[in-house]
Design a protein around this motif. Sequence first.
Motif, mmCIF file in Angstrom:
data_model
loop_
_atom_site.group_PDB
_atom_site.id
_atom_site.type_symbol
_atom_site.label_atom_id
_atom_site.label_comp_id
_atom_site.label_asym_id
_atom_site.label_seq_id
_atom_site.Cartn_x
_atom_site.Cartn_y
_atom_site.Cartn_z
ATOM 1 N N PHE A 65 -1.619 3.888 -7.934
ATOM 2 C CA PHE A 65 -2.727 2.949 -8.139
ATOM 3 C C PHE A 65 -4.057 3.598 -7.797
ATOM 4 O O PHE A 65 -5.062 3.354 -8.449
ATOM 5 C CB PHE A 65 -2.521 1.691 -7.284
ATOM 6 C CG PHE A 65 -1.624 0.675 -7.925
ATOM 7 C CD1 PHE A 65 -0.674 1.059 -8.866
ATOM 8 C CD2 PHE A 65 -1.718 -0.671 -7.612
ATOM 9 C CE1 PHE A 65 0.159 0.137 -9.469
ATOM 10 C CE2 PHE A 65 -0.886 -1.601 -8.213
ATOM 11 C CZ PHE A 65 0.055 -1.198 -9.135
ATOM 12 N N LEU A 66 -4.048 4.430 -6.742
ATOM 13 C CA LEU A 66 -5.282 5.120 -6.344
ATOM 14 C C LEU A 66 -5.794 5.984 -7.481
ATOM 15 O O LEU A 66 -6.991 6.009 -7.776
ATOM 16 C CB LEU A 66 -5.011 6.007 -5.129
ATOM 17 C CG LEU A 66 -5.454 5.510 -3.774
ATOM 18 C CD1 LEU A 66 -5.092 6.510 -2.706
ATOM 19 C CD2 LEU A 66 -6.947 5.263 -3.748
ATOM 20 N N ARG A 94 3.366 12.439 1.910
ATOM 21 C CA ARG A 94 4.696 12.044 2.372
ATOM 22 C C ARG A 94 4.647 10.751 3.166
ATOM 23 O O ARG A 94 5.670 10.077 3.330
ATOM 24 C CB ARG A 94 5.318 13.152 3.223
ATOM 25 C CG ARG A 94 5.743 14.320 2.356
ATOM 26 C CD ARG A 94 6.369 15.455 3.123
ATOM 27 N NE ARG A 94 6.720 15.179 4.483
ATOM 28 C CZ ARG A 94 7.920 15.358 4.990
ATOM 29 N NH1 ARG A 94 8.879 15.824 4.243
ATOM 30 N NH2 ARG A 94 8.148 15.113 6.247
ATOM 31 N N GLY A 95 3.461 10.392 3.661
ATOM 32 C CA GLY A 95 3.374 9.236 4.550
ATOM 33 C C GLY A 95 2.953 7.947 3.879
ATOM 34 O O GLY A 95 2.939 6.907 4.526
ATOM 35 N N THR A 96 2.565 8.014 2.591
ATOM 36 C CA THR A 96 2.152 6.788 1.914
ATOM 37 C C THR A 96 3.070 6.516 0.730
ATOM 38 O O THR A 96 3.680 7.438 0.186
ATOM 39 C CB THR A 96 0.702 6.915 1.403
ATOM 40 O OG1 THR A 96 0.619 8.041 0.537
ATOM 41 C CG2 THR A 96 -0.278 7.081 2.534
ATOM 42 N N PRO A 97 3.192 5.241 0.310
ATOM 43 C CA PRO A 97 4.080 4.917 -0.810
ATOM 44 C C PRO A 97 3.559 5.516 -2.115
ATOM 45 O O PRO A 97 2.348 5.570 -2.343
ATOM 46 C CB PRO A 97 4.037 3.391 -0.881
ATOM 47 C CG PRO A 97 3.477 2.939 0.414
ATOM 48 C CD PRO A 97 2.597 4.040 0.890
ATOM 49 N N PHE A 113 0.988 15.616 4.692
ATOM 50 C CA PHE A 113 1.212 14.434 5.526
ATOM 51 C C PHE A 113 0.812 13.162 4.779
ATOM 52 O O PHE A 113 1.514 12.158 4.812
ATOM 53 C CB PHE A 113 0.419 14.559 6.835
ATOM 54 C CG PHE A 113 0.720 13.464 7.807
ATOM 55 C CD1 PHE A 113 1.962 13.399 8.411
ATOM 56 C CD2 PHE A 113 -0.221 12.496 8.114
ATOM 57 C CE1 PHE A 113 2.263 12.397 9.301
ATOM 58 C CE2 PHE A 113 0.070 11.482 9.007
ATOM 59 C CZ PHE A 113 1.318 11.435 9.597
ATOM 60 N N TYR A 114 -0.322 13.231 4.067
ATOM 61 C CA TYR A 114 -0.776 12.037 3.333
ATOM 62 C C TYR A 114 0.219 11.659 2.234
ATOM 63 O O TYR A 114 0.601 10.500 2.105
ATOM 64 C CB TYR A 114 -2.162 12.289 2.730
ATOM 65 C CG TYR A 114 -2.721 11.066 2.030
ATOM 66 C CD1 TYR A 114 -3.329 10.057 2.759
ATOM 67 C CD2 TYR A 114 -2.584 10.902 0.659
ATOM 68 C CE1 TYR A 114 -3.815 8.922 2.131
ATOM 69 C CE2 TYR A 114 -3.066 9.778 0.021
ATOM 70 C CZ TYR A 114 -3.681 8.790 0.771
ATOM 71 O OH TYR A 114 -4.144 7.669 0.153
ATOM 72 N N LEU A 146 3.677 4.202 -4.943
ATOM 73 C CA LEU A 146 2.980 3.171 -5.726
ATOM 74 C C LEU A 146 1.492 3.146 -5.394
ATOM 75 O O LEU A 146 0.643 3.026 -6.286
ATOM 76 C CB LEU A 146 3.607 1.794 -5.452
ATOM 77 C CG LEU A 146 3.081 0.657 -6.314
ATOM 78 C CD1 LEU A 146 3.466 0.871 -7.771
ATOM 79 C CD2 LEU A 146 3.633 -0.684 -5.850
ATOM 80 N N VAL A 147 1.155 3.273 -4.094
ATOM 81 C CA VAL A 147 -0.250 3.297 -3.690
ATOM 82 C C VAL A 147 -0.947 4.520 -4.281
ATOM 83 O O VAL A 147 -2.070 4.432 -4.788
ATOM 84 C CB VAL A 147 -0.374 3.298 -2.151
ATOM 85 C CG1 VAL A 147 -1.820 3.296 -1.733
ATOM 86 C CG2 VAL A 147 0.321 2.101 -1.564
#
Lengths: 230, 243
Positions: free
Chosen positions: B70-71, B61-64, B58-59, B66-67
């Motif tokens: 960068f993380l 697939r649910g976040t861009p 879920f994490y 790019l983020v």
Amino acid sequence: MVPDLHGYGWMLLRGLELTLLVGLAALFLAILLGLLGAWGKSSTSPIARSLAATYTTVVRGVPELLLILLVYYGTPTLIQNLSLQWGYPVFIDLDPFWAGTLTLGFIYGAFATEVFRGAFQSIPPGQLEAARAIGMSRSLAFRRIVLPQVWRFALPGLGNVWMVLIKATALISIIQLDELMRSAQIAVAATKLPFTFYFIASLFYLSITLVSILLQQRFEAWANRGTQRA
Amino acid sequence: MNLSLVINSLPQLLSGLLITLEITALALAIGLALAVPLALMRLSKNFLVRAPVYGFIFYFRGTPLLVQLFLVYYGSGQFRPELEALGLWTFFREAYFCAVFTLTLNTAAYTAEILRGAIQAVPYGEIEAARAMGMSRSLLYRRIILPKAFRIALPAYSNEVVFLFQATSLVSIITLLDLTGVARVLVARTFAVYELYIAAGLIYLACTYLILWIFRRVEQRLFAHLRRPEAEKAKKLTGAALP
């Protein structure tokens, strides 16, 4: 445990607001382009058909990042070079908000085109024949028969387009628009806490996704009201 | 239009394409290897096995992307002492490692979800038949469920491959010189903005449709036994597909 945000929490929230604005504006444009593209694909005119086919083929075959760079940096340069050649120098300074919105709308319009094309094909042709038989004009039949029903078939696909689109807004940060991602970058530059801020930004995106899924279920229930379920 | 410049930059662009393809292939191979156990864990009856995998999928697939990138690339710096103590800092210092690491986890999450759907779509009769023949659980998975699931998943997986191939363009933002990265460097040097970006775009376009063509050939081979010969013949005769 609440991390110390050094006063940058509000900036992130403003970034979130801008992200949602760009996303919604781009979605609106994508739906318009998608309807236009689907009309082009099912048109009898070979020019409209090949234009729509080229649009979806090219856009879906090239990365979004490259398209954003091309539109934001390439288009002004192209127009300036051409106008210089014709002797009327024009200088263009694209506003990042509109550049981002137009680019994302243009890109996801291609995906929406495929969604609407499938949705139009799902409407039983007999209904259109019946509408024509009782004397409706083509445009009236489109407005009264096709358009109210097309949402029902298009909503699941459009929901997916929205989910991919809102995540793609993070790319707009490279053209200096202060949306969520760029707000996080600014906060990181000042606080030297990259993990904290990028993680919070990611949780914001995650909550957008979560809310979108819930809203989509609502919308689909609304669009499917009155239809029989197996 | 500065065509000679584009032709002169072609070797550099193609060397960038090589990096793009390398990262894509690495992430896809490791990602697929991770996705199979993840999909099985996602379907586990045990909540403690299922829940963390569900959260992971879920994490990612649910976040861009790019983020996520960068993380890993910038965010790991926040844990430098800990990573150094574990001896992992040499990896997380490298943009190349971070790129492959992030893209691998990302594609593993998407692929696991595709495989989950495919495993659930395996007809129950086939599983019943295998059980009736006395197959053990592991044999059932190896001989019946997984081979069938891979076939069902193939069309969706081909989309995922194309998406990942295009998503690798983001690694140019963390300083890697992939196809997009090379184009950006050349643009900064020559100011030939649209010529170079269009050239890079055409290379991406050609590769995308090459990937799709390869998958279509593979599908035709794998599904050859499912094509209905009468329908094929009728298609040739009338020139139209039968319903």
